[in-house]
Design a protein around this motif. Structure first.
Motif, PDB file in Angstrom:
ATOM      1  N   ASN A 254       0.802  -1.232   0.000  1.00  0.00           N
ATOM      2  CA  ASN A 254       0.000   0.000   0.000  1.00  0.00           C
ATOM      3  C   ASN A 254       0.833   1.280   0.000  1.00  0.00           C
ATOM      4  OD1 ASN A 254      -2.582  -1.275  -0.028  1.00  0.00           O
ATOM      5  ND2 ASN A 254      -2.268  -1.774   2.137  1.00  0.00           N
ATOM      6  N   ARG A 255       2.019   1.225  -0.610  1.00  0.00           N
ATOM      7  CA  ARG A 255       2.831   2.438  -0.725  1.00  0.00           C
ATOM      8  C   ARG A 255       2.393   3.278  -1.917  1.00  0.00           C
ATOM      9  NH1 ARG A 255       8.628   0.936  -1.150  1.00  0.00           N
ATOM     10  NH2 ARG A 255       7.988  -1.201  -1.504  1.00  0.00           N
ATOM     11  N   ARG A 256       1.938   2.617  -2.985  1.00  0.00           N
ATOM     12  CA  ARG A 256       1.403   3.302  -4.170  1.00  0.00           C
ATOM     13  C   ARG A 256       0.301   2.427  -4.747  1.00  0.00           C
ATOM     14  NH1 ARG A 256       6.319   4.955  -7.952  1.00  0.00           N
ATOM     15  NH2 ARG A 256       4.767   6.243  -8.986  1.00  0.00           N
ATOM     16  N   SER A 257      -0.696   3.060  -5.345  1.00  0.00           N
ATOM     17  CA  SER A 257      -1.772   2.286  -5.958  1.00  0.00           C
ATOM     18  C   SER A 257      -1.328   1.783  -7.333  1.00  0.00           C
ATOM     19  CB  SER A 257      -3.023   3.151  -6.105  1.00  0.00           C
ATOM     20  OG  SER A 257      -2.824   4.131  -7.104  1.00  0.00           O
ATOM     21  N   LEU A 258      -1.988   0.732  -7.785  1.00  0.00           N
ATOM     22  CA  LEU A 258      -1.688   0.213  -9.117  1.00  0.00           C
ATOM     23  C   LEU A 258      -1.970   1.298 -10.153  1.00  0.00           C
ATOM     24  CD1 LEU A 258      -2.000  -3.186 -10.578  1.00  0.00           C
ATOM     25  CD2 LEU A 258      -3.213  -1.380 -11.777  1.00  0.00           C
ATOM     26  N   SER A 259      -3.060   2.024  -9.998  1.00  0.00           N
ATOM     27  CA  SER A 259      -3.414   3.089 -10.934  1.00  0.00           C
ATOM     28  C   SER A 259      -2.342   4.179 -10.992  1.00  0.00           C
ATOM     29  CB  SER A 259      -4.762   3.692 -10.546  1.00  0.00           C
ATOM     30  OG  SER A 259      -5.111   4.721 -11.425  1.00  0.00           O
ATOM     31  N   GLU A 260      -1.842   4.552  -9.828  1.00  0.00           N
ATOM     32  CA  GLU A 260      -0.798   5.580  -9.761  1.00  0.00           C
ATOM     33  C   GLU A 260       0.464   5.107 -10.479  1.00  0.00           C
ATOM     34  OE1 GLU A 260       1.773   7.947  -6.317  1.00  0.00           O
ATOM     35  OE2 GLU A 260       0.269   6.475  -5.724  1.00  0.00           O
ATOM     36  N   LEU A 261       0.884   3.882 -10.205  1.00  0.00           N
ATOM     37  CA  LEU A 261       2.072   3.335 -10.867  1.00  0.00           C
ATOM     38  C   LEU A 261       1.855   3.178 -12.364  1.00  0.00           C
ATOM     39  CD1 LEU A 261       3.262   0.663  -8.291  1.00  0.00           C
ATOM     40  CD2 LEU A 261       4.662   2.504  -9.232  1.00  0.00           C
ATOM     41  N   ALA A 262       0.679   2.665 -12.750  1.00  0.00           N
ATOM     42  CA  ALA A 262       0.408   2.444 -14.171  1.00  0.00           C
ATOM     43  C   ALA A 262       0.485   3.742 -14.966  1.00  0.00           C
ATOM     44  CB  ALA A 262      -0.959   1.791 -14.353  1.00  0.00           C
ATOM     45  N   THR A 263       0.029   4.844 -14.372  1.00  0.00           N
ATOM     46  CA  THR A 263       0.018   6.134 -15.065  1.00  0.00           C
ATOM     47  C   THR A 263       1.404   6.531 -15.567  1.00  0.00           C
ATOM     48  OG1 THR A 263      -1.880   6.873 -13.789  1.00  0.00           O
ATOM     49  CG2 THR A 263      -0.557   8.591 -14.804  1.00  0.00           C
TER      50      THR A 263
END
Length: 179
Positions: free
Chosen positions: A115-124
């Motif tokens: 839970n350090r970064r969301s998948l959506s945030e990383l994918a962007t």
């Protein structure tokens, strides 16, 4: 128009937003050239930072209703040189080995699952799929619409759940079930 030193785009190019798709695209006003993929000569690191700050879809996802028998997922794709199409919006020619791609996606998997970064945030900013501009959102799909390995993993997920690493001909994926 944003300064090209901020966007990382070659001189004359700018980022615009499509009225019909509500997605960013690249436009050169002098030549009237427009494209979904960044032009040759783009600095991918500057573009990633600019897009994350100015064109992220985080928090702006529209409410969609699932059509019968379909699910909605987002994913983060890391390609390697053996991928079906070893190129992306981030790199015009992907040369990393599959083992390097696995190491990269394992790092992303750890960030998401801790839970350090969301998948959506990383994918962007990190996904090698053009769905990155939508936080990795692939929209709704049913059986037979995706590669078998991807589809099998996606349909096993509960809403909100993130898969383990999934390997397909396209590369290595993390998948999150949205609906």
């Amino acid at each position: 128009m944003a300064d090209t030193s901020l966007t990382g785009l070659p001189d004359g190019w700018e980022v615009r937003r499509s009225n019909t798709k509500n997605l960013p695209y690249y436009f050169h006003p002098a030549t009237k050239d427009s494209r979904w993929e960044p032009p040759v000569g783009t600095d991918p690191n500057k573009l990633k930072a600019y897009m994350a700050e100015h064109h992220s879809s985080l928090g702006g996802a529209e409410v969609l209703q699932p059509p019968g028998g379909k699910i909605r997922c987002a994913h983060l794709l890391v390609k390697h040189k053996e991928s079906r199409r070893p190129a992306s919006w981030r790199e015009s020619r992907i040369t990393r080995e599959k083992s390097e791609a696995r190491t990269v996606i394992e790092g992303y998997e750890k960030e998401v699952k801790e839970n350090r970064r969301s998948l959506s945030e990383l994918a962007t900013t990190e996904s090698d799929c053009s769905s990155a501009r939508k936080g990795g959102d692939l929209g709704f799909f049913g059986r037979g619409d995706m590669q078998k390995e991807f589809e099998d993993a996606a349909f096993k997920l509960a809403k909100g759940e993130v898969s383990d690493i999934v390997e397909t001909a396209s590369g290595l994926h993390l998948i999150q079930r949205l609906d």
